[in-house]
Design a protein around this motif. Structure first.
Motif, PDB file in Angstrom:
ATOM      1  N   GLU A 198      20.551  76.301 -12.356  1.00 24.64           N
ATOM      2  CA  GLU A 198      19.411  76.317 -13.275  1.00 24.64           C
ATOM      3  C   GLU A 198      18.121  76.788 -12.592  1.00 24.64           C
ATOM      4  O   GLU A 198      17.176  77.211 -13.268  1.00 24.64           O
ATOM      5  CB  GLU A 198      19.206  74.923 -13.879  1.00 24.64           C
ATOM      6  CG  GLU A 198      18.800  73.829 -12.901  1.00 24.64           C
ATOM      7  CD  GLU A 198      19.994  73.167 -12.221  1.00 24.64           C
ATOM      8  OE1 GLU A 198      19.793  72.123 -11.575  1.00 24.64           O
ATOM      9  OE2 GLU A 198      21.115  73.714 -12.346  1.00 24.64           O
ATOM     10  N   GLN A 220      16.219  80.460 -12.995  1.00 26.79           N
ATOM     11  CA  GLN A 220      15.178  80.833 -13.941  1.00 26.79           C
ATOM     12  C   GLN A 220      13.807  80.941 -13.272  1.00 26.79           C
ATOM     13  O   GLN A 220      12.881  81.539 -13.820  1.00 26.79           O
ATOM     14  CB  GLN A 220      15.106  79.808 -15.068  1.00 26.79           C
ATOM     15  CG  GLN A 220      14.743  78.397 -14.616  1.00 26.79           C
ATOM     16  CD  GLN A 220      14.797  77.392 -15.752  1.00 26.79           C
ATOM     17  OE1 GLN A 220      14.755  77.762 -16.917  1.00 26.79           O
ATOM     18  NE2 GLN A 220      14.904  76.111 -15.401  1.00 26.79           N
ATOM     19  N   LEU A 236      13.182  82.773 -10.914  1.00 26.83           N
ATOM     20  CA  LEU A 236      12.985  84.181 -10.541  1.00 26.83           C
ATOM     21  C   LEU A 236      12.342  84.977 -11.672  1.00 26.83           C
ATOM     22  O   LEU A 236      11.967  86.138 -11.475  1.00 26.83           O
ATOM     23  CB  LEU A 236      14.320  84.811 -10.163  1.00 26.83           C
ATOM     24  CG  LEU A 236      14.989  84.261  -8.894  1.00 26.83           C
ATOM     25  CD1 LEU A 236      16.320  84.948  -8.646  1.00 26.83           C
ATOM     26  CD2 LEU A 236      14.075  84.426  -7.682  1.00 26.83           C
ATOM     27  N   ASN A 237      12.238  84.395 -12.844  1.00 32.18           N
ATOM     28  CA  ASN A 237      11.514  85.032 -13.950  1.00 32.18           C
ATOM     29  C   ASN A 237      10.021  84.892 -13.656  1.00 32.18           C
ATOM     30  O   ASN A 237       9.364  83.942 -14.096  1.00 32.18           O
ATOM     31  CB  ASN A 237      11.887  84.366 -15.269  1.00 32.18           C
ATOM     32  CG  ASN A 237      11.232  85.040 -16.465  1.00 32.18           C
ATOM     33  OD1 ASN A 237      10.500  86.028 -16.314  1.00 32.18           O
ATOM     34  ND2 ASN A 237      11.482  84.517 -17.663  1.00 32.18           N
ATOM     35  N   PHE A 238       9.490  85.838 -12.925  1.00 32.03           N
ATOM     36  CA  PHE A 238       8.157  85.700 -12.329  1.00 32.03           C
ATOM     37  C   PHE A 238       7.066  85.370 -13.351  1.00 32.03           C
ATOM     38  O   PHE A 238       6.274  84.442 -13.139  1.00 32.03           O
ATOM     39  CB  PHE A 238       7.803  86.968 -11.548  1.00 32.03           C
ATOM     40  CG  PHE A 238       6.549  86.833 -10.720  1.00 32.03           C
ATOM     41  CD1 PHE A 238       6.604  86.286  -9.447  1.00 32.03           C
ATOM     42  CD2 PHE A 238       5.320  87.253 -11.209  1.00 32.03           C
ATOM     43  CE1 PHE A 238       5.454  86.149  -8.680  1.00 32.03           C
ATOM     44  CE2 PHE A 238       4.173  87.125 -10.449  1.00 32.03           C
ATOM     45  CZ  PHE A 238       4.246  86.568  -9.187  1.00 32.03           C
ATOM     46  N   PRO A 239       6.961  86.095 -14.489  1.00 31.56           N
ATOM     47  CA  PRO A 239       5.860  85.790 -15.419  1.00 31.56           C
ATOM     48  C   PRO A 239       5.926  84.385 -15.987  1.00 31.56           C
ATOM     49  O   PRO A 239       4.889  83.766 -16.285  1.00 31.56           O
ATOM     50  CB  PRO A 239       6.028  86.849 -16.518  1.00 31.56           C
ATOM     51  CG  PRO A 239       6.798  87.950 -15.875  1.00 31.56           C
ATOM     52  CD  PRO A 239       7.735  87.266 -14.932  1.00 31.56           C
ATOM     53  N   GLN A 240       7.128  83.840 -16.150  1.00 33.69           N
ATOM     54  CA  GLN A 240       7.284  82.529 -16.764  1.00 33.69           C
ATOM     55  C   GLN A 240       7.407  81.401 -15.735  1.00 33.69           C
ATOM     56  O   GLN A 240       7.343  80.225 -16.105  1.00 33.69           O
ATOM     57  CB  GLN A 240       8.538  82.523 -17.648  1.00 33.69           C
ATOM     58  CG  GLN A 240       8.530  83.565 -18.747  1.00 33.69           C
ATOM     59  CD  GLN A 240       7.384  83.364 -19.728  1.00 33.69           C
ATOM     60  OE1 GLN A 240       7.030  82.232 -20.047  1.00 33.69           O
ATOM     61  NE2 GLN A 240       6.799  84.460 -20.198  1.00 33.69           N
ATOM     62  N   ALA A 241       7.562  81.760 -14.486  1.00 38.11           N
ATOM     63  CA  ALA A 241       7.789  80.754 -13.448  1.00 38.11           C
ATOM     64  C   ALA A 241       6.503  79.996 -13.141  1.00 38.11           C
ATOM     65  O   ALA A 241       5.398  80.533 -13.291  1.00 38.11           O
ATOM     66  CB  ALA A 241       8.324  81.418 -12.187  1.00 38.11           C
ATOM     67  N   GLN A 280       6.081  81.305  -8.024  1.00 37.17           N
ATOM     68  CA  GLN A 280       5.458  82.618  -7.852  1.00 37.17           C
ATOM     69  C   GLN A 280       4.996  82.810  -6.413  1.00 37.17           C
ATOM     70  O   GLN A 280       5.156  83.895  -5.838  1.00 37.17           O
ATOM     71  CB  GLN A 280       4.276  82.758  -8.819  1.00 37.17           C
ATOM     72  CG  GLN A 280       4.691  82.843 -10.286  1.00 37.17           C
ATOM     73  CD  GLN A 280       3.489  82.873 -11.207  1.00 37.17           C
ATOM     74  OE1 GLN A 280       2.401  82.400 -10.865  1.00 37.17           O
ATOM     75  NE2 GLN A 280       3.680  83.417 -12.413  1.00 37.17           N
TER      76      GLN A 280
END
Length: 445
Positions: free
Chosen positions: A108, A111, A113-118, A123
């Motif tokens: 889990e 996720q 690695l989803n930079f804009p949402q992390a 980041q």
């Protein structure tokens, strides 16, 4: 006993290694002083431990490159820089393994690695890793990427600060082990110490150097496309140095520009009023040495290096092996020994491309009148009437000239890497003790 240990180079070197290991592991020890968060398995904790050790190693890189005299005098800058490169790679691998373990054991977390949402802590981890990756790539493949030394050095510093700063920010953001105030303060002190070293080396020390300028007195052509750059201290007394040492030279610009180059001194170490360097024209900077005008301002950071006979006052004599411009520090050793009236035997084995390329040829002959000095020239491209040794400085040449009692002298080698490696292997094959062989490397970049 304590006094003997403190004056033993091996003992001092071992103490520095022990201090390095303790400082590296200290943050990990501090981390486990409080019970770990519950509900986490071994691999998660192992991953976190790798992350903290990597961060400590990254911070300690600033110590290795700070040119601390007490540390440098135990190993030499060339060895420290090699150690810096290898430990940086080890730290980088730990940085990569740290999240990889988390991704495998806790899918889990992918996720993050989803930079804009992390979250910000994730980041910062991504940015720190990218900065570290860029630093490693531009260092290992700098020449292939055709990155000039000065821009690379500036970017290397910036990327290092970013990698360490963002990595520390990531650790604070996660907070599992740095959530306690005293731990955050301790780690902050550790990071501020590393930052201070960067500021000292890149800003404070260069500013102090501006208060101790030198002026170019003359530039003298030598054989072998080598130029002697002679400097005189301006407004201060200069510095003495051990023959064979080197200094970082900044010429015609401010030291704050970070455009400095390491060169061995070729003059007598006991005369600070005139410091000379032997510089071979092999690159953009060195090609311009011949055009430097007297009166040009220069700055020196030194002396550095352990390639010196001063550490071996009790030895019976010396075997000096040089190739090309590698004669520069050895010439300093011989000139200083001659003025001090050193009566020990010196053997110089000097490999050159041709007889006309033998740098300091006439000066070396003059030194034979002041020293117990034997010179063996080995010429690669000899004329038909040449009666001396030809080819390369190999095992056969060394066996022919070095003393029968191999351990009675200290051996100093300064040449191109290929020649040094070849000579080193040959000396070992001939029974020369490894502790009696000392080498000076050209490339410190």
């Amino acid at each position: 006993m304590r006094r003997l240990l403190m004056h033993s180079p091996i003992a001092v070197a071992l103490l520095w290694i022990l201090a390095y290991l303790l400082i590296t592991l200290l943050p990990l020890v501090v981390m486990v002083l409080h019970p770990a968060p519950s509900g986490r398995g071994f691999w998660v904790e192992f991953s976190v431990a790798l992350g903290f050790i990597a961060l400590a190693l990254m911070a300690l890189q600033f110590v290795l490159t700070a040119r601390v005299n007490r540390i440098e005098s135990s190993y030499g800058i060339d060895i420290l820089l090699q150690f810096h490169r290898y430990t940086s790679i080890v730290a980088f691998l730990m940085v990569l393994v740290h999240p990889a373990i988390l991704f495998i054991t806790q899918p889990e977390t992918l996720q993050l690695l989803n930079f804009p949402q992390a979250p910000l802590r994730a980041q910062m981890a991504v940015l720190a890793t990218l900065a570290f990756l860029a630093m490693v790539i531009t260092t290992i493949w700098r020449k292939q990427l055709k990155i000039p030394y000065e821009p690379w050095r500036a970017s290397h510093t910036i990327l290092a600060v970013l990698a360490v700063g963002l990595g520390f920010g990531h650790g604070l953001g996660v907070g599992n082990y740095l959530g306690y105030f005293w731990k955050a303060v301790l780690w902050s002190g550790f990071m501020l110490g590393a930052l201070w070293l960067i500021l000292y080396v890149r800003l404070i020390k260069p500013w102090m150097m501006t208060k101790r300028p030198y002026l170019v007195e003359e530039v003298i052509p030598q054989r072998g496309d080598v130029w002697t750059l002679a400097l005189r201290p301006y407004g201060h007394n200069g510095f003495t140095f051990n023959p064979g040492q080197f200094a970082w030279l900044t010429l015609n610009i401010t030291p704050l520009s970070m455009r400095e180059h390491p060169f061995s001194m070729s003059s007598n170490g006991d005369h600070p009023e005139r410091i000379e360097f032997g510089i071979k024209a092999i690159g953009d900077f060195t090609e311009r040495i011949k055009d430097i005008e007297p009166g040009t301002r220069a700055y020196l950071d030194g002396p550095y290096g352990v390639f010196t006979t001063e550490l071996y006052w009790d030895t019976a004599g010396f075997v000096l092996i040089a190739g090309g411009v590698g004669i520069t520090p050895i010439f300093s050793i011989l000139k200083t020994a001659a003025e001090r009236k050193d009566d020990r035997p010196f053997l110089l084995i000097y490999g050159s491309k041709s007889w006309d390329d033998v740098t300091y040829r006439e000066e070396l002959e003059e030194l034979k009148e002041k020293l117990d000095l034997e010179i063996v020239h080995v010429i690669r491209k000899a004329e038909d009437d040449w009666a001396g040794e030809t080819g390369y400085v190999d095992k056969d040449v060394l066996e022919k000239y070095i003393p029968r009692h191999r351990g009675s002298r200290q051996y100093f080698i300064c040449a191109a890497p290929v020649m040094m490696d070849s000579v080193e292997r040959a000396l070992f094959d001939l029974g020369v003790p490894v502790t009696h062989v000392h080498m000076e490397h050209f490339n410190l970049a």
